[in-house]
Design a protein around this motif. Sequence first.
Motif, PDB file in Angstrom:
ATOM      1  N   LEU A 115      41.285  37.262  31.368  1.00 41.43           N
ATOM      2  CA  LEU A 115      40.034  37.990  31.758  1.00 41.43           C
ATOM      3  C   LEU A 115      39.518  37.248  33.014  1.00 41.43           C
ATOM      4  O   LEU A 115      39.060  36.157  32.499  1.00 41.43           O
ATOM      5  CB  LEU A 115      39.005  38.269  30.675  1.00 41.43           C
ATOM      6  CG  LEU A 115      37.884  38.931  30.774  1.00 41.43           C
ATOM      7  CD1 LEU A 115      38.101  40.409  31.166  1.00 41.43           C
ATOM      8  CD2 LEU A 115      36.898  38.795  29.767  1.00 41.43           C
ATOM      9  N   PRO A 116      39.513  37.673  34.075  1.00 45.02           N
ATOM     10  CA  PRO A 116      39.118  36.882  35.227  1.00 45.02           C
ATOM     11  C   PRO A 116      37.581  36.381  35.144  1.00 45.02           C
ATOM     12  O   PRO A 116      37.026  37.463  34.610  1.00 45.02           O
ATOM     13  CB  PRO A 116      39.543  37.433  36.446  1.00 45.02           C
ATOM     14  CG  PRO A 116      39.685  38.977  35.946  1.00 45.02           C
ATOM     15  CD  PRO A 116      40.094  39.096  34.498  1.00 45.02           C
ATOM     16  N   GLU A 117      37.238  35.432  35.753  1.00 44.44           N
ATOM     17  CA  GLU A 117      35.858  35.177  35.941  1.00 44.44           C
ATOM     18  C   GLU A 117      35.347  36.297  36.702  1.00 44.44           C
ATOM     19  O   GLU A 117      35.882  36.826  37.625  1.00 44.44           O
ATOM     20  CB  GLU A 117      35.681  34.063  36.530  1.00 44.44           C
ATOM     21  CG  GLU A 117      36.006  32.995  35.889  1.00 44.44           C
ATOM     22  CD  GLU A 117      34.955  32.596  34.443  1.00 44.44           C
ATOM     23  OE1 GLU A 117      34.022  32.923  34.600  1.00 44.44           O
ATOM     24  OE2 GLU A 117      35.586  32.190  33.487  1.00 44.44           O
ATOM     25  N   GLY A 118      33.927  36.894  36.386  1.00 41.15           N
ATOM     26  CA  GLY A 118      33.243  37.940  37.170  1.00 41.15           C
ATOM     27  C   GLY A 118      33.662  39.040  36.579  1.00 41.15           C
ATOM     28  O   GLY A 118      32.998  40.103  37.123  1.00 41.15           O
ATOM     29  N   ALA A 126      37.066  48.898  29.370  1.00 48.00           N
ATOM     30  CA  ALA A 126      37.263  50.282  30.160  1.00 48.00           C
ATOM     31  C   ALA A 126      38.434  50.464  30.809  1.00 48.00           C
ATOM     32  O   ALA A 126      38.748  51.344  31.373  1.00 48.00           O
ATOM     33  CB  ALA A 126      35.949  50.560  30.854  1.00 48.00           C
ATOM     34  N   LEU A 127      39.177  49.251  31.249  1.00 49.48           N
ATOM     35  CA  LEU A 127      40.178  49.229  32.362  1.00 49.48           C
ATOM     36  C   LEU A 127      41.624  49.578  31.488  1.00 49.48           C
ATOM     37  O   LEU A 127      42.442  50.202  32.299  1.00 49.48           O
ATOM     38  CB  LEU A 127      40.201  48.047  33.041  1.00 49.48           C
ATOM     39  CG  LEU A 127      41.094  47.631  34.041  1.00 49.48           C
ATOM     40  CD1 LEU A 127      40.947  48.522  35.278  1.00 49.48           C
ATOM     41  CD2 LEU A 127      41.097  46.292  34.593  1.00 49.48           C
ATOM     42  N   ALA A 266      42.776  43.877  36.642  1.00 53.30           N
ATOM     43  CA  ALA A 266      41.497  43.157  36.426  1.00 53.30           C
ATOM     44  C   ALA A 266      40.916  42.189  37.457  1.00 53.30           C
ATOM     45  O   ALA A 266      39.802  42.009  37.790  1.00 53.30           O
ATOM     46  CB  ALA A 266      41.908  42.316  35.469  1.00 53.30           C
ATOM     47  N   GLN A 267      42.195  41.689  38.387  1.00 49.17           N
ATOM     48  CA  GLN A 267      41.462  40.755  39.541  1.00 49.17           C
ATOM     49  C   GLN A 267      40.782  41.834  40.659  1.00 49.17           C
ATOM     50  O   GLN A 267      39.928  41.422  41.115  1.00 49.17           O
ATOM     51  CB  GLN A 267      42.728  40.017  40.079  1.00 49.17           C
ATOM     52  CG  GLN A 267      42.354  38.997  40.800  1.00 49.17           C
ATOM     53  CD  GLN A 267      41.381  37.915  40.416  1.00 49.17           C
ATOM     54  OE1 GLN A 267      41.763  37.296  39.136  1.00 49.17           O
ATOM     55  NE2 GLN A 267      40.129  37.800  40.989  1.00 49.17           N
ATOM     56  N   LEU A 268      41.522  42.887  40.800  1.00 49.08           N
ATOM     57  CA  LEU A 268      40.795  43.986  41.774  1.00 49.08           C
ATOM     58  C   LEU A 268      39.346  44.430  41.412  1.00 49.08           C
ATOM     59  O   LEU A 268      38.671  44.393  42.087  1.00 49.08           O
ATOM     60  CB  LEU A 268      41.653  44.946  41.707  1.00 49.08           C
ATOM     61  CG  LEU A 268      42.854  45.107  42.706  1.00 49.08           C
ATOM     62  CD1 LEU A 268      43.763  46.410  42.365  1.00 49.08           C
ATOM     63  CD2 LEU A 268      42.656  44.861  43.983  1.00 49.08           C
ATOM     64  N   ALA A 269      39.129  44.493  39.952  1.00 48.99           N
ATOM     65  CA  ALA A 269      37.799  44.762  39.450  1.00 48.99           C
ATOM     66  C   ALA A 269      37.057  43.422  39.483  1.00 48.99           C
ATOM     67  O   ALA A 269      35.696  43.548  39.853  1.00 48.99           O
ATOM     68  CB  ALA A 269      38.087  45.069  37.897  1.00 48.99           C
ATOM     69  N   ALA A 270      37.584  42.267  39.141  1.00 46.97           N
ATOM     70  CA  ALA A 270      36.654  41.416  39.334  1.00 46.97           C
ATOM     71  C   ALA A 270      36.229  40.769  40.866  1.00 46.97           C
ATOM     72  O   ALA A 270      35.174  40.479  40.900  1.00 46.97           O
ATOM     73  CB  ALA A 270      37.333  40.087  38.854  1.00 46.97           C
ATOM     74  N   THR A 273      36.881  45.160  44.320  1.00 44.70           N
ATOM     75  CA  THR A 273      37.653  46.165  44.929  1.00 44.70           C
ATOM     76  C   THR A 273      37.864  47.188  44.011  1.00 44.70           C
ATOM     77  O   THR A 273      37.745  48.609  44.849  1.00 44.70           O
ATOM     78  CB  THR A 273      39.161  45.390  45.252  1.00 44.70           C
ATOM     79  OG1 THR A 273      38.641  44.315  45.983  1.00 44.70           O
ATOM     80  CG2 THR A 273      39.847  46.187  46.153  1.00 44.70           C
ATOM     81  N   LEU A 274      37.810  47.083  43.002  1.00 45.67           N
ATOM     82  CA  LEU A 274      38.210  48.303  42.067  1.00 45.67           C
ATOM     83  C   LEU A 274      36.972  48.535  41.399  1.00 45.67           C
ATOM     84  O   LEU A 274      36.526  47.562  40.425  1.00 45.67           O
ATOM     85  CB  LEU A 274      39.418  47.907  41.148  1.00 45.67           C
ATOM     86  CG  LEU A 274      39.954  49.313  40.293  1.00 45.67           C
ATOM     87  CD1 LEU A 274      40.227  50.373  40.872  1.00 45.67           C
ATOM     88  CD2 LEU A 274      40.770  48.896  39.104  1.00 45.67           C
ATOM     89  N   ARG A 275      36.274  49.760  41.435  1.00 42.29           N
ATOM     90  CA  ARG A 275      35.032  50.018  40.547  1.00 42.29           C
ATOM     91  C   ARG A 275      35.310  50.682  39.204  1.00 42.29           C
ATOM     92  O   ARG A 275      36.206  51.573  39.050  1.00 42.29           O
ATOM     93  CB  ARG A 275      34.326  51.199  41.486  1.00 42.29           C
ATOM     94  CG  ARG A 275      32.669  51.491  40.847  1.00 42.29           C
ATOM     95  CD  ARG A 275      32.278  52.587  41.873  1.00 42.29           C
ATOM     96  NE  ARG A 275      31.280  53.422  41.297  1.00 42.29           N
ATOM     97  CZ  ARG A 275      30.434  54.192  41.985  1.00 42.29           C
ATOM     98  NH1 ARG A 275      30.792  54.514  42.977  1.00 42.29           N
ATOM     99  NH2 ARG A 275      29.797  55.105  41.095  1.00 42.29           N
ATOM    100  N   ILE A 276      34.481  50.025  38.287  1.00 39.29           N
ATOM    101  CA  ILE A 276      34.773  50.456  36.721  1.00 39.29           C
ATOM    102  C   ILE A 276      33.578  51.279  36.587  1.00 39.29           C
ATOM    103  O   ILE A 276      32.431  50.856  36.536  1.00 39.29           O
ATOM    104  CB  ILE A 276      35.191  49.337  35.760  1.00 39.29           C
ATOM    105  CG1 ILE A 276      36.205  48.691  36.275  1.00 39.29           C
ATOM    106  CG2 ILE A 276      34.893  50.029  34.656  1.00 39.29           C
ATOM    107  CD1 ILE A 276      36.481  47.598  35.246  1.00 39.29           C
TER     108      ILE A 276
END
Length: 307
Positions: A115-118, A126-127, A266-270, A273-276
């Motif tokens: 799980l990346p920071e941020g 949810a991902l 997960a990195q894209l979301a952190a 770039t990727l909205r959850i």
Amino acid sequence: MKALVYTEFGGAERFELTEVGDPHIGPDTLLVRVAAAGLNPVDYKLREGHLRGLFDTRLPAIPGWDVAGVVEQVGLDTPEYAVGDRILAYARADVVEHGSLAELMPVPVRTAAPLPEGLSFEDAAALPLAGLTALQTVERSGLTEGDTVLVHNAAGGVGSFAVQLARLRGARVIGTASAAKHDYLRSLGAEPVEYGAPLIEQVRALAPDGIDVVLDYAGGGALDSTPALLHEGGFVVSITDPRARDEFDGVYAWVRPDAVQLAALAQLAADGTLRIERAATYPLAEAVDAYRQLEAGHVQGKIVVTI
């Protein structure tokens, strides 16, 4: 430990919040202290007994394959992780029994990603299933920069991710949704159209040369419009309708756990770039209400339960 369980197949009334024994773990499994669990339609389809031809269920069963939490115990051959690590996973096992709607969950190490920071536990939960489904179907569609893509159920959990991933690949996206969700789709970069009879006319007006790729996350009669909209050489992927494969020579897909892909999502979301999109967040004590909302349909984004 506390968990949401069902001891018989049936509706949401079969759920019970109760104390159960802690799960054991094998040599290539992590025991995870669950912080948040993501809900998916497959959870209640399993509970209702509709997927008994695909999965064995050992009752009493705990629902949930999407998980975010902290490693509590490691198996004897899991060098990738240590106690205290934060992870997320699409922790689908071969037998439905120990799901994520519990304080502890056994997670096969092959399904887990750091799980990346941020990225919060709630967003991480949810991902996995929806994000991986979107990524794998987009990849299998073969879409390329400049393609025009029609996404059915574009405002749903999977569709929301697919719209964004297709846009990141340089595609133009047209998405089906109810009128109330059109502004949301525009915010994701899609051009919205309504379900129902006007669909073909609306899409033709936007893309008179036809559609390159159809991504179906809706089911029902969503693919009925395909012959009128897909140009020659176009490609169809569906997670709900075997006609994608049998009639349109496309792909009828089922998501696979993939730790490398999940880490990338997960990195894209952190990174932002990727909205959850989370439709709602419930505590474990209200998990039955969470499933009732999911089963009512028309959910924009994902429902998450915190443990």
